[in-house]
Motif scaffolding. Structure first.
Motif, short mmCIF file in Angstrom:
data_model
loop_
_atom_site.label_atom_id
_atom_site.label_comp_id
_atom_site.label_asym_id
_atom_site.label_seq_id
_atom_site.Cartn_x
_atom_site.Cartn_y
_atom_site.Cartn_z
N VAL A 232 35.05 44.41 32.35
CA VAL A 232 33.72 45.03 32.39
C VAL A 232 32.66 43.96 32.68
O VAL A 232 31.76 44.16 33.50
N VAL A 233 32.78 42.80 32.02
CA VAL A 233 31.81 41.73 32.25
C VAL A 233 31.82 41.30 33.72
O VAL A 233 30.78 41.08 34.33
N GLU A 234 33.03 41.24 34.29
CA GLU A 234 33.14 40.85 35.69
C GLU A 234 32.37 41.81 36.58
O GLU A 234 31.61 41.40 37.46
N GLU B 38 28.91 41.03 38.72
CA GLU B 38 28.88 41.21 40.16
C GLU B 38 27.71 42.08 40.56
O GLU B 38 27.06 41.87 41.58
N ARG B 39 27.41 43.07 39.73
CA ARG B 39 26.35 44.01 40.04
C ARG B 39 24.97 43.39 39.80
O ARG B 39 24.08 43.46 40.64
N PHE B 40 24.79 42.78 38.62
CA PHE B 40 23.43 42.39 38.24
C PHE B 40 23.09 40.94 38.54
O PHE B 40 21.93 40.60 38.67
N GLN C 106 29.23 34.38 41.26
CA GLN C 106 29.85 33.39 42.13
C GLN C 106 30.23 32.14 41.35
O GLN C 106 31.24 31.51 41.61
N ALA C 107 29.36 31.75 40.40
CA ALA C 107 29.62 30.52 39.66
C ALA C 107 30.74 30.72 38.65
O ALA C 107 31.57 29.85 38.44
N MET C 108 30.79 31.91 38.02
CA MET C 108 31.72 32.11 36.92
C MET C 108 32.86 33.03 37.31
O MET C 108 33.89 33.09 36.62
N GLY C 109 32.68 33.75 38.44
CA GLY C 109 33.60 34.82 38.79
C GLY C 109 35.06 34.43 38.82
O GLY C 109 35.92 35.15 38.32
#
Lengths: 362, 198
Positions: free
Chosen positions: B91-93, B97-99, B105-108
């Motif tokens: 869910v965090v991912e 990505e949305r907000f 990009q840094a943490m994905g």
């Protein structure tokens, strides 16, 4: 027994709740398409669901070159992303200069489409299309290089120095095939025919498969790609330097240059030994037709006792010793990266402007 | 419920009871991502965030659903915690990505790795064993994340120097990293007199 059932029920409810949470999040957080991708302000492609930009463009019939299967390692699939603004990943930084990054260039295989986009694609790529080709002949010319002739639709035209991509079956790839890029070796003035020279890389994906093709076999090509353009100016001297199988695009350029016979052409080719030379009869024939052209073949690893009477050593040393610029010149280089670096240094010392040098390392 | 202050637990989780150096949890991503400082920072931030949030979430689930009323479902704690961590990371991912595409990009690329990071699960399980309250659990989760980040940052710095040192061939790479981790763990034992939880 009741405890067991209750435990099981609570556990299942918990898991269901988590799954429901994920589905809800997907519903509300993941933007859903279709998203318009505007290309060069004129063409619009609809992207139905979030995916790589490269895949969307390919599905829309825009054949962006890419030979690594979208892993961000070949650096060919670059496009300029105008909107939305985005930053490069570390992988892309290796392929894009600081200036390109500032102008918004990205590798399209590393860009995920999850909203409307505006991009710019080089015009020559918009002209690229996919065609069916039939193998006419596939002859070995050295121990590891074959000369492949293909018949193609007559309206598939290309320029000297351009390259095509060939679709190679790849069972391990998600889409079942990969592309490999090869420079066109044949005269662009002959419609319906396309020739390649392919060096076998043991354990590679494309070259062993292409080496095994027989006359009558079918291939699919996309292209043409590449921004090499031969100057039509007859007074502009032409310097061509190649190493190994890098001779391929230069053969196309030589045939195209033969239409402007007044041009002065210096062609240098470097190979390891005599066994690695091929197409030498063609150079002899061209030399007889155009006595003012100069052909120099240099061998770097020819055994000392052999009867080779041409120059020995690396091709950049031979260019350094025997070539001087005189007026306007256009330079085409194709060969292994180390050779290209050495040549760029030699040409820089001789005062050739980088703008006049077209280089392709493989 | 133990009566230790959350601040003490926070400090202890970073130094004396460092999840990585005293329990040796979360080793695989520690070794894989300590080659460069920037990846170490990215992964460290992601671990800190996820461990804080999932410890809180797991505390609530454990105390409201697994052990409330007459239900004795503690046996399910392990599997439920794994599922909660995996779902939370997903869910965090999506939310990132949305907000915040930039943060994504840094943490994905690190988030999916966290799903299987045993340090995160370890924190939730220790919280249960030690019978922490909600605030204590949050402090423990946050502190453990920070402690993990501290360890991976130190290691990234050391590995940068190791690249220029003369490591015996058979030990280079993972071997020397494990040896250095052991020495670091011994060094961290020097903190053990400061605070004591457990």
């Amino acid at each position: 027994m009741t405890t067991l059932l209750i435990s099981l029920a609570v556990f299942l409810i918990l898991i269901e709740l988590l799954v429901a949470g994920i589905f809800l999040a997907r519903r509300f957080l993941q933007s859903s398409g279709p998203f318009p991708i505007v290309i060069n302000d004129e063409k619009t492609v609809e992207a139905a669901e979030p995916d790589k930009l490269l895949s969307h463009l390919y599905a829309a019939g825009i054949f962006i070159p890419s030979s690594c299967g979208g892993r961000g390692t070949c650096g060919l699939c670059r496009v300029q992303v105008k909107k939305p603004q985005s930053t490069c990943t570390a992988l892309e930084e290796e392929h894009l200069s600081a200036r390109e990054r500032a102008e918004g260039y990205r590798l399209s295989c590393m860009v995920r489409v999850n909203g409307p986009m505006h991009i710019r694609v080089p015009e020559d790529i918009l002209g690229a299309r996919e065609v069916r080709a039939i193998v006419e002949s596939n002859t070995p010319v050295t121990a590891d290089i074959v000369h492949m002739a293909l018949s193609i639709p007559e309206d598939f035209r290309f320029e000297a120095g351009q390259y095509v991509q060939i679709r190679i079956p790849a069972p391990e790839s998600p889409r079942g095939f990969e592309f490999r890029a090869y420079s066109v070796a044949s005269d662009p003035g002959v419609p319906g025919r396309l020739e390649l020279a392919i060096r076998k890389i043991p354990g590679g994906l494309g070259s062993p498969w292409l080496h095994a093709r027989k006359p009558g076999d079918e291939l699919f090509l996309t292209g043409p790609y590449g921004e090499w353009r031969l100057s039509p100016d007859p007074y502009c001297e032409l310097l061509l330097v190649s190493g190994g199988v890098g001779i391929t695009p230069l053969r196309a350029i030589l045939h195209a240059a033969a239409r402007t016979p007044a041009k002065r052409v210096h062609f240098y080719h470097g190979a390891r030994t005599r066994e690695d030379l091929f197409w030498t009869d063609e150079w002899k024939a061209l030399q007889e037709r155009f006595p003012h052209w100069r052909f120099t073949l240099a061998l770097s690893h020819e055994p000392d006792g052999s009867d080779w009477d041409g120059p020995r050593g690396f091709v950049h040393e031979v260019v350094d010793a025997t070539w001087e610029p005189s007026g306007a010149v256009q330079v085409f280089l194709c060969g292994p990266p180390a050779m290209m670096e050495a040549l760029q240094r030699v040409l820089d010392e001789k005062g050739v402007s980088p703008a006049d040098i077209y280089a392709d390392a493989f | 419920m133990s009566g230790i202050s959350p601040w003490t637990i926070l400090l202890a989780a970073i130094l004396t009871n460092n999840i990585l150096l005293s329990h040796y949890l979360g080793m695989c991503s520690f070794i894989a991502l300590s080659r460069r400082i920037d990846t170490a920072v990215g992964m460290g931030l992601a671990v800190t965030f996820v461990s804080t949030a999932t410890t809180g979430l797991n505390w609530v689930i454990y105390h409201t659903m697994l052990t409330s009323h007459h239900m004795q479902l503690e046996v399910f704690a392990l599997i439920v915690f794994i599922a909660v961590i995996a779902a939370f990371v997903q869910v965090v991912e999506m939310a990132l990505e949305r907000f915040s595409p930039r943060l994504f990009q840094a943490m994905g690329i690190y988030l999916p790795l966290i799903t299987v990071n045993c340090a995160i699960l370890g924190v939730s399980l220790f919280m249960v064993i030690r019978n922490y309250g909600f605030l204590q659990s949050l402090a423990y989760g946050f502190g453990s994340g920070l402690g993990w980040m501290l360890a991976i940052l130190l290691m990234a710095g050391i590995r940068r120097r190791l690249r220029f040192s003369d490591v015996p061939q058979g030990l280079s790479g993972v071997g020397i990293t494990l040896v250095v981790t052991g020495i670091m763990a011994m060094a961290f034992m020097a903190f053990s007199g400061m605070v004591h939880i457990q």
